[in-house]
Design an enzyme around this catalytic site. Structure first.
Site: not given
Ligand code: PA5
Length: 446
Positions: A283, A304, A418
């Site tokens: 990310e 493996h 989303k």
């Molecule tokens: O790193 C990030 O910001 C995302 O992966 C969030 O952790 C994930 O989308 C979950 O979001 P939230 O904590 O708002 O539910």
């Protein structure tokens, strides 16, 4: 102490690293001064020495209460809101935590998919047991976890009174906004704060990770101390610290066309650390059509399966092995009088020393195949070492992202699915998009 070993790597030389040095100098300034792209999400940098002590004490006392009044803790969250906690718990106790724990609640992580089967299975595991819940969401609106929480709330409302639920439901979310915060305030659930300046994937050392980790019985003081020690060491070593060198090596590999990093561990307990690592780097760096694709494997298990590709497939990979530098206390291979399996040459060897030979053999074989290996060493399997390792990866990730030329702290790509999903589900306000997407879908054979 986190060690980095890389001088055996042939395909990258000093010049390759020197060429990236000006970019590292800029990255370092952005990290130290907290003034680079995404500066508003750099609260994790000083967190190990500058955290809310009152909140920390509250986390400990909530964990103590849960350990006393519960047989099961359900942790509801997705992405950064669950991976860190699960990674730490499994690293310290193995994936068999729920079967081997002594005097600690079972811990189940849910709300990280839309699987109704999984939800049903976990809820059925709660039958006849005393249950608490920690629902974690920074935005407070993430659909996977919000739906899971709705199911769990309905289930618990059938078992406990409203008053009892105040002792059993804990929320970890934004300090002011979001549906989860509103719900917590309305229902009187105890609430923990995810600081505004810390994004999900950098949040394991906040209440997000600390509450479930403390419920497992792990020492969260030692975890924070490890992170603080690593922070001090890295910043004292200035540009030549191990996290920065790792960031340089990653970018040097990328420049040579190695755009996949395989994080490998020879310890199955590290599996979820691999998942956490993939989110952290994936990310942070995978944007603007740039980045290194993070993958993870457990060896020798995956020797493996994916081992074939790593040895012999498309030459797009480099490897990072995370290993413990202090030998683990391990069972010894027993002698067998008949020796039908011809294994007596190993009798008396620890499993750890055999694992080490597997590591060395693989290191050489992969280098021969053109896949070179960075080695990251942590000292021991304990909270302090893990705190160090987590902080090492945080700094490396920030530096690597800045060297790459991206904002390591945003995740614009996560929003795309989303928007489509909400429209297809018929969320009010997305009628036009729904029609558009449904038209597009007619071109797909599904
Ligand atoms: O790193 C990030 O910001 C995302 O992966 C969030 O952790 C994930 O989308 C979950 O979001 P939230 O904590 O708002 O539910």
């Amino acid at each position: 102490m986190i060690n980095l070993k890389y001088t055996h790597i042939k395909s990258i030389n000093k010049t390759d690293l020197d060429e990236l040095m000006p970019l590292l100098v800029k990255a370092d300034a952005k990290i130290r001064n907290k003034n680079g792209e995404g500066a508003e999400y750099t609260g994790w940098i000083d967190l190990p020495v500058n955290y809310d002590k009152e909140e920390f004490a509250r986390i400990k006392s909530a964990a103590k209460r849960i350990r006393t009044n519960s047989d099961v803790l359900l942790v509801i969250g997705i992405g950064g809101s669950y991976l860190g906690a699960r990674a730490v718990i499994e690293f310290l106790y193995s994936s068999y935590y729920n079967q081997t724990k002594k005097d600690s609640p079972e811990i189940y992580f849910i709300g990280n998919s839309f699987s109704g089967d999984e939800l049903n299975q976990v809820i059925s595991l709660c039958e006849g047991k005393r249950v608490s819940v920690n629902v974690i969401s920074k935005s407070g609106t993430t659909t996977e976890s919000a739906i899971a929480f709705r199911f769990v709330r309905k289930y618990l409302e059938g078992r406990y009174t409203k008053e009892e639920l105040k002792e059993r439901i804990y929320t970890t979310t934004d300090k002011k906004s979001g549906a989860l915060k509103t719900l917590a305030d309305e229902e009187g659930y105890e609430s923990f704060v995810i600081p505004d300046d810390i994004g999900g994937r950098f949040s394991v050392l906040t209440a997000v990770g600390l509450l479930p980790i403390a419920v497992s019985g792990a020492d969260i003081d030692a975890l924070m101390e490890g992170a603080a020690a690593c922070r001090e060491n890295l910043f004292a070593d200035n540009l030549y610290n191990n996290a920065y060198t790792y960031a340089l090596l990653r970018n040097a590999f990328l420049k040579k066309g190695k755009f996949v990093e395989v994080l490998a561990s020879y310890d199955p307990s590290f599996r979820f650390m691999g998942e956490w690592f993939k989110q952290l780097f994936g990310e942070s760096e995978g944007k603007q059509k740039k980045g290194i694709l993070p993958a993870s494997v457990i060896f020798s298990t995956d020797l493996h399966s994916l081992g074939q590709f790593i040895q012999d497939g498309s030459p797009v990979l480099f490897e990072t092995v995370c290993r413990q530098s202090v030998s683990a206390k391990n069972p010894v291979v027993p002698n067998d009088e008949k020796n039908t399996d011809k294994l007596n040459y190993l009798a008396g060897e620890t499993m750890d020393s055999i694992n080490n030979k597997a590591f060395l053999g693989t290191l050489l074989a992969h280098a021969d195949g053109g896949t070179e290996t960075i080695i990251v060493e942590y000292s021991e399997k304990n909270e302090f070492s893990l705190g160090e390792l987590i902080y090492f990866f945080f700094i490396a990730c920030a530096a690597s992202g800045y060297i790459l030329g991206v904002n390591p702290f945003d995740q614009p790509g996560v929003e795309a699915y989303k928007k489509n999903m909400f429209a297809l589900l018929g969320k009010p306000g997305s009628e036009e998009r729904k029609a558009e997407l449904e038209k597009k879908l007619t071109l797909f054979d599904i």
